[in-house]
Design an enzyme around this catalytic site. Structure first.
Site, PDB file in Angstrom:
ATOM      1  N   ARG A 103      -5.872 -52.338 -39.138  1.00  0.00           N
ATOM      2  CA  ARG A 103      -5.979 -53.567 -40.099  1.00  0.00           C
ATOM      3  C   ARG A 103      -4.821 -54.719 -39.776  1.00  0.00           C
ATOM      4  NH1 ARG A 103      -6.890 -53.361 -46.450  1.00  0.00           N
ATOM      5  NH2 ARG A 103      -4.741 -52.699 -46.567  1.00  0.00           N
ATOM      6  N   THR A 107      -3.689 -60.637 -41.640  1.00  0.00           N
ATOM      7  CA  THR A 107      -5.036 -61.027 -42.127  1.00  0.00           C
ATOM      8  C   THR A 107      -6.039 -60.285 -42.600  1.00  0.00           C
ATOM      9  OG1 THR A 107      -6.008 -60.365 -40.026  1.00  0.00           O
ATOM     10  CG2 THR A 107      -4.990 -62.522 -39.972  1.00  0.00           C
ATOM     11  N   ASP A 199      -0.309 -45.864 -48.191  1.00  0.00           N
ATOM     12  CA  ASP A 199      -0.862 -46.045 -46.706  1.00  0.00           C
ATOM     13  C   ASP A 199      -1.383 -44.493 -46.428  1.00  0.00           C
ATOM     14  OD1 ASP A 199      -1.075 -46.001 -43.756  1.00  0.00           O
ATOM     15  OD2 ASP A 199      -0.544 -47.837 -44.057  1.00  0.00           O
ATOM     16  N   ASP A 202       0.269 -43.568 -42.723  1.00  0.00           N
ATOM     17  CA  ASP A 202       1.449 -43.145 -42.690  1.00  0.00           C
ATOM     18  C   ASP A 202       1.969 -41.876 -43.435  1.00  0.00           C
ATOM     19  OD1 ASP A 202       2.144 -45.436 -41.201  1.00  0.00           O
ATOM     20  OD2 ASP A 202       2.622 -46.588 -43.162  1.00  0.00           O
TER      21      ASP A 202
HETATM   22  C1  PRP Z   1      -6.298 -47.961 -43.025  1.00  0.00           C
HETATM   23  C2  PRP Z   1      -7.480 -47.083 -43.356  1.00  0.00           C
HETATM   24  C3  PRP Z   1      -8.760 -47.913 -42.810  1.00  0.00           C
HETATM   25  C4  PRP Z   1      -8.337 -49.126 -43.322  1.00  0.00           C
HETATM   26  C5  PRP Z   1      -9.091 -49.486 -44.832  1.00  0.00           C
HETATM   27  O1  PRP Z   1      -6.000 -48.039 -41.676  1.00  0.00           O
HETATM   28  O2  PRP Z   1      -7.422 -45.826 -42.941  1.00  0.00           O
HETATM   29  O3  PRP Z   1      -8.956 -47.377 -41.516  1.00  0.00           O
HETATM   30  O4  PRP Z   1      -7.008 -49.256 -43.479  1.00  0.00           O
HETATM   31  O5  PRP Z   1      -8.738 -50.883 -44.888  1.00  0.00           O
HETATM   32  P1  PRP Z   1     -10.143 -51.888 -44.901  1.00  0.00           P
HETATM   33  O6  PRP Z   1     -11.125 -51.259 -45.561  1.00  0.00           O
HETATM   34  O7  PRP Z   1      -9.342 -53.056 -45.678  1.00  0.00           O
HETATM   35  O8  PRP Z   1     -10.314 -52.105 -43.491  1.00  0.00           O
HETATM   36  P2  PRP Z   1      -5.203 -48.769 -40.846  1.00  0.00           P
HETATM   37  O9  PRP Z   1      -5.395 -50.174 -40.528  1.00  0.00           O
HETATM   38  O10 PRP Z   1      -3.776 -48.737 -41.735  1.00  0.00           O
HETATM   39  O11 PRP Z   1      -4.788 -47.955 -39.488  1.00  0.00           O
HETATM   40  P3  PRP Z   1      -3.945 -46.723 -39.382  1.00  0.00           P
HETATM   41  O12 PRP Z   1      -5.071 -45.682 -39.801  1.00  0.00           O
HETATM   42  O13 PRP Z   1      -3.767 -46.729 -37.832  1.00  0.00           O
HETATM   43  O14 PRP Z   1      -2.650 -46.599 -40.191  1.00  0.00           O
HETATM   44  N1  URA Z   2      -5.372 -48.367 -46.133  1.00  0.00           N
HETATM   45  C1  URA Z   2      -4.637 -47.332 -46.697  1.00  0.00           C
HETATM   46  O1  URA Z   2      -4.297 -46.691 -46.062  1.00  0.00           O
HETATM   47  N2  URA Z   2      -4.626 -47.615 -48.036  1.00  0.00           N
HETATM   48  C2  URA Z   2      -4.949 -48.520 -48.768  1.00  0.00           C
HETATM   49  O2  URA Z   2      -4.765 -48.483 -50.110  1.00  0.00           O
HETATM   50  C3  URA Z   2      -5.778 -49.713 -48.361  1.00  0.00           C
HETATM   51  C4  URA Z   2      -5.954 -49.487 -46.821  1.00  0.00           C
END
Ligand code: PRP
Ligand code: URA
Length: 208
Positions: A103, A107, A199, A202
């Site tokens: 994400r 945005t 997150d 993370d």
């Molecule tokens: C997080 C999570 C989802 C997304 C959810 O991933 O694991 O994939 O956010 O958010 P959304 O419903 O608003 O799209 P992130 O984009 O942080 O990537 P990562 O797992 O690589 O940290």
């Molecule tokens: N992605 C995450 O990992 N946590 C949130 O709360 C939203 C999006």
């Protein structure tokens, strides 16, 4: 309308409370995600197609039900990766595809950077794995990509879902069933689920 199935088992709710706790460290967080994925695997496959076959026990012949449908797991990288091991504990014969999406922090739009899925998606139950359904942008993009690749019978297994994400999937993918352990209150102004767990990627990979 997207059907939402909630896992209500008390032990799943207990594990989720510990997962949310900010004091939970990386090894505990990974173990809890794996445990919760087992509950999601069971609930996601409640409607798995079955067939009757004759088997021979040491005592007699008998007609028994066996799975008649192959399963493909598709974790959304990164955080969905943490759910694969727990899912495979139950779904031992499943194959695994991967979709890389993140994400954009400004945005909140999903950006795809990797896609690798097994063939014959048309004939298989495809379960998309992502612990967090927030705005629903990532899940919606993943489901669109999998439909482009032929998938017809799709589910999304998430640990925590925001109402906003569920509404987004109701609009974009009304045919897809969502299985989750909690529907939380809302998203905050930065797109994080409240109360949520922060997150997920993370906390799972120690990159806070
Ligand atoms: C997080 C999570 C989802 C997304 C959810 O991933 O694991 O994939 O956010 O958010 P959304 O419903 O608003 O799209 P992130 O984009 O942080 O990537 P990562 O797992 O690589 O940290
Ligand atoms: N992605 C995450 O990992 N946590 C949130 O709360 C939203 C999006």
């Amino acid at each position: 309308m997207t059907a939402v199935k909630l896992v209500k088992h008390p032990l799943a709710q207990d594990a989720l409370a510990r997962l949310r706790n900010r004091e939970t460290d990386v090894p505990q967080f990974r173990a809890l995600i794996s445990q919760l994925a087992i509950y999601l695997a069971i609930t996601s496959t409640e409607e798995l197609r079955m067939q009757t076959v004759e088997i021979e026990t040491p005592v007699t012949k008998a007609e028994m039900s066996v799975a008649a449908e192959e399963i493909v797991l598709v974790p959304i990288l990164r955080a969905g990766l943490g759910m694969v091991e727990g899912m495979l504990t139950i779904l031992t014969r499943a194959t695994v595809g991967h979709l890389g999406l993140y994400r954009d922090h400004e945005t909140l739009q999903p950006i795809e950077y990797y896609a690798n899925t097994p063939g014959n998606l048309e004939e298989r139950m495809v379960i998309v794995l992502d612990p967090m359904l927030a705005t629903g942008g990532s899940a919606s993009a993943a489901l669109t990509r999998l439909k482009e690749r032929g998938a017809k019978r799709l589910l999304l297994a998430s640990i925590i879902a925001a109402p906003e994400g569920i509404e987004r999937l109701e609009r974009d993918h009304p045919d897809v069933q969502v299985v989750t352990i909690s529907i939380d209150q809302k998203l905050n102004e930065r797109g994080y689920i409240v109360p949520g767990l922060g997150d997920a990627g993370d906390r799972m990979f120690g990159t806070l």
